[in-house]
Design a protein around this motif. Structure first.
Motif, PDB file in Angstrom:
ATOM      1  N   LEU A 155      50.590  62.264  67.380  1.00  0.00           N
ATOM      2  CA  LEU A 155      51.937  62.261  68.525  1.00  0.00           C
ATOM      3  C   LEU A 155      52.285  60.337  68.098  1.00  0.00           C
ATOM      4  O   LEU A 155      51.762  59.522  68.273  1.00  0.00           O
ATOM      5  CB  LEU A 155      52.094  62.946  69.454  1.00  0.00           C
ATOM      6  N   LEU A 156      53.158  60.409  67.046  1.00  0.00           N
ATOM      7  CA  LEU A 156      54.221  58.834  67.082  1.00  0.00           C
ATOM      8  C   LEU A 156      54.923  58.678  67.611  1.00  0.00           C
ATOM      9  O   LEU A 156      56.510  59.608  67.712  1.00  0.00           O
ATOM     10  CB  LEU A 156      53.850  58.917  65.270  1.00  0.00           C
ATOM     11  N   ILE A 157      55.396  57.571  68.572  1.00  0.00           N
ATOM     12  CA  ILE A 157      55.772  57.537  69.612  1.00  0.00           C
ATOM     13  C   ILE A 157      56.549  55.456  69.414  1.00  0.00           C
ATOM     14  O   ILE A 157      55.645  55.236  69.345  1.00  0.00           O
ATOM     15  CB  ILE A 157      55.449  57.435  71.119  1.00  0.00           C
ATOM     16  N   ILE A 158      57.743  56.556  68.949  1.00  0.00           N
ATOM     17  CA  ILE A 158      58.391  54.834  68.762  1.00  0.00           C
ATOM     18  C   ILE A 158      59.947  54.419  69.701  1.00  0.00           C
ATOM     19  O   ILE A 158      59.783  55.873  70.564  1.00  0.00           O
ATOM     20  CB  ILE A 158      59.374  54.860  67.341  1.00  0.00           C
ATOM     21  N   ALA A 159      60.354  54.009  70.250  1.00  0.00           N
ATOM     22  CA  ALA A 159      61.320  53.369  70.541  1.00  0.00           C
ATOM     23  C   ALA A 159      62.896  54.347  70.871  1.00  0.00           C
ATOM     24  O   ALA A 159      63.286  54.152  71.632  1.00  0.00           O
ATOM     25  CB  ALA A 159      61.502  51.669  70.618  1.00  0.00           C
ATOM     26  N   GLU A 160      62.705  54.007  69.571  1.00  0.00           N
ATOM     27  CA  GLU A 160      64.343  54.504  69.198  1.00  0.00           C
ATOM     28  C   GLU A 160      64.192  55.298  67.518  1.00  0.00           C
ATOM     29  O   GLU A 160      63.461  54.753  66.886  1.00  0.00           O
ATOM     30  CB  GLU A 160      65.498  53.963  69.497  1.00  0.00           C
ATOM     31  N   LEU A 177      57.324  62.898  65.250  1.00  0.00           N
ATOM     32  CA  LEU A 177      57.592  61.901  65.389  1.00  0.00           C
ATOM     33  C   LEU A 177      58.236  62.328  66.547  1.00  0.00           C
ATOM     34  O   LEU A 177      59.247  62.845  66.195  1.00  0.00           O
ATOM     35  CB  LEU A 177      58.498  61.120  64.464  1.00  0.00           C
ATOM     36  N   ILE A 178      58.568  61.707  67.856  1.00  0.00           N
ATOM     37  CA  ILE A 178      59.387  61.109  68.748  1.00  0.00           C
ATOM     38  C   ILE A 178      60.267  59.802  69.663  1.00  0.00           C
ATOM     39  O   ILE A 178      58.984  58.583  69.102  1.00  0.00           O
ATOM     40  CB  ILE A 178      58.932  62.411  69.993  1.00  0.00           C
ATOM     41  N   THR A 179      61.053  60.083  69.880  1.00  0.00           N
ATOM     42  CA  THR A 179      61.478  58.807  70.656  1.00  0.00           C
ATOM     43  C   THR A 179      60.498  58.291  71.718  1.00  0.00           C
ATOM     44  O   THR A 179      60.018  59.833  72.512  1.00  0.00           O
ATOM     45  CB  THR A 179      62.985  58.213  70.371  1.00  0.00           C
ATOM     46  N   ALA A 198      54.292  49.220  70.327  1.00  0.00           N
ATOM     47  CA  ALA A 198      55.091  48.317  71.115  1.00  0.00           C
ATOM     48  C   ALA A 198      56.051  49.087  72.216  1.00  0.00           C
ATOM     49  O   ALA A 198      56.137  48.651  73.335  1.00  0.00           O
ATOM     50  CB  ALA A 198      54.574  46.699  71.595  1.00  0.00           C
ATOM     51  N   PRO A 199      57.334  48.867  71.214  1.00  0.00           N
ATOM     52  CA  PRO A 199      58.361  48.380  72.406  1.00  0.00           C
ATOM     53  C   PRO A 199      59.107  50.087  72.434  1.00  0.00           C
ATOM     54  O   PRO A 199      59.378  50.073  73.787  1.00  0.00           O
ATOM     55  CB  PRO A 199      59.421  48.291  71.221  1.00  0.00           C
ATOM     56  N   ALA A 200      58.005  50.651  72.556  1.00  0.00           N
ATOM     57  CA  ALA A 200      58.153  51.826  72.945  1.00  0.00           C
ATOM     58  C   ALA A 200      57.497  52.552  74.355  1.00  0.00           C
ATOM     59  O   ALA A 200      57.272  52.615  75.394  1.00  0.00           O
ATOM     60  CB  ALA A 200      58.029  53.027  72.073  1.00  0.00           C
ATOM     61  N   ILE A 201      56.273  51.191  74.309  1.00  0.00           N
ATOM     62  CA  ILE A 201      55.616  51.268  75.399  1.00  0.00           C
ATOM     63  C   ILE A 201      56.576  50.665  76.680  1.00  0.00           C
ATOM     64  O   ILE A 201      56.296  50.879  78.022  1.00  0.00           O
ATOM     65  CB  ILE A 201      54.349  50.588  74.965  1.00  0.00           C
TER      66      ILE A 201
END
Length: 210
Positions: A155-160, A177-179, A198-201
C-alpha cells in the motif's frame, strides 16, 4: 510517540518522522477494528440484486388445465414457484447493507489499525520530483531500494494525488496507490507492507492525531 526512519530516493536513512496516536485499549482494540472493517465491507455492497416473485413474473394468468378429471395435480398458474419459469420463493430483493458507526469510533479504529502496522511501515521522502514522465521501472527499482519485498502486497500512501506517480504505479499488480485522505481500514489490513511519504505521514498525523 513513535519515531520512524525516513529514507531518501536512494534508500538511505535521511531523517526521522514522528507519530503520536491515541489508540484503543488492548482488550477492545481487535473488536473496534473488526467493527470498522465489517462496516466498510458492508457499505461497499451495492445491494441491487433482485428476483421476481410469482406476482411479478410475466404470464400465468390462465389456469393450465381444469381442476378435476385429468389425473394430474391441480394447478392454478404456470408461474408457480414449483414450475420452471415461475417465480422465486423468498428470493433476493434490493436492500441497503450499510452499517452505522460513530465518527469517533471510526477514527479510533483507523488509528489503532495504523499503529498496529508500524512494524510493516516504510517512510520515504516525497519523490514526485523524481519523475519527468511516467516510468514504472523507476518506481519498482525505488521500492526495491526501500526494502519492499517484490512478492508482497504494498500500500503506497502519498500526501496528494500526483499524476506521474499514479501513472507509474497503476501497472504494478501488487501495489495500490492511495492518498492520505483516503486512508481506510481495509487497505491497511490487506497490505503486507506499507510505504508512506513523509508529507503523507504529516497529513495523517494532522487529521487523525487527536
Amino acid at each position: 510517540m513513535v519515531e520512524c526512519v525516513v529514507k531518501n530516493w536512494e534508500g538511505q536513512e535521511a531523517s526521522t518522522a514522528s507519530l503520536d496516536f491515541k489508540v484503543a485499549d488492548q482488550d477492545v482494540a481487535s473488536h473496534i477494528v473488526h467493527r470498522a472493517l465489517v462496516r466498510q465491507m458492508n457499505n461497499a455492497r451495492q445491494g441491487t440484486v433482485s428476483s421476481k416473485t410469482r406476482a411479478e413474473v410475466r404470464g400465468g394468468g390462465r389456469k393450465p388445465w381444469r381442476q378435476k378429471g385429468t389425473g394430474r395435480a391441480r394447478a392454478g398458474s404456470n408461474r408457480s414457484p414449483l414450475w420452471r419459469g415461475g417465480g422465486v420463493i423468498f428470493g433476493p430483493k434490493p436492500r441497503d447493507f450499510s452499517v452505522k458507526m460513530n465518527r469517533k469510533e471510526r477514527r479510533l479504529a483507523l488509528r489503532t489499525a495504523f499503529q498496529d502496522r508500524l512494524d510493516d511501515l516504510i517512510v520515504v521522502e516525497a519523490f514526485d520530483d523524481k519523475f519527468s514522465r511516467p516510468k514504472t521501472k523507476d518506481l519498482l527499482e525505488a521500492l526495491t531500494r526501500w526494502g519492499v519485498d517484490a512478492s508482497s502486497k504494498v500500500l503506497l500512501i502519498i500526501a496528494e494525488k500526483q499524476e506521474l506517480i499514479y501513472l507509474s504505479a497503476r501497472n504494478i499488480e501488487n501495489v495500490k496507490l492511495i492518498t492520505a485522505n483516503n486512508l481506510n481500514i481495509y487497505d491497511l489490513l490487506a497490505a503486507d507492507q506499507l510505504v508512506a511519504t513523509a508529507p503523507a505521514i504529516e497529513a495523517i498525523q494532522e487529521v487523525y492525531g487527536d
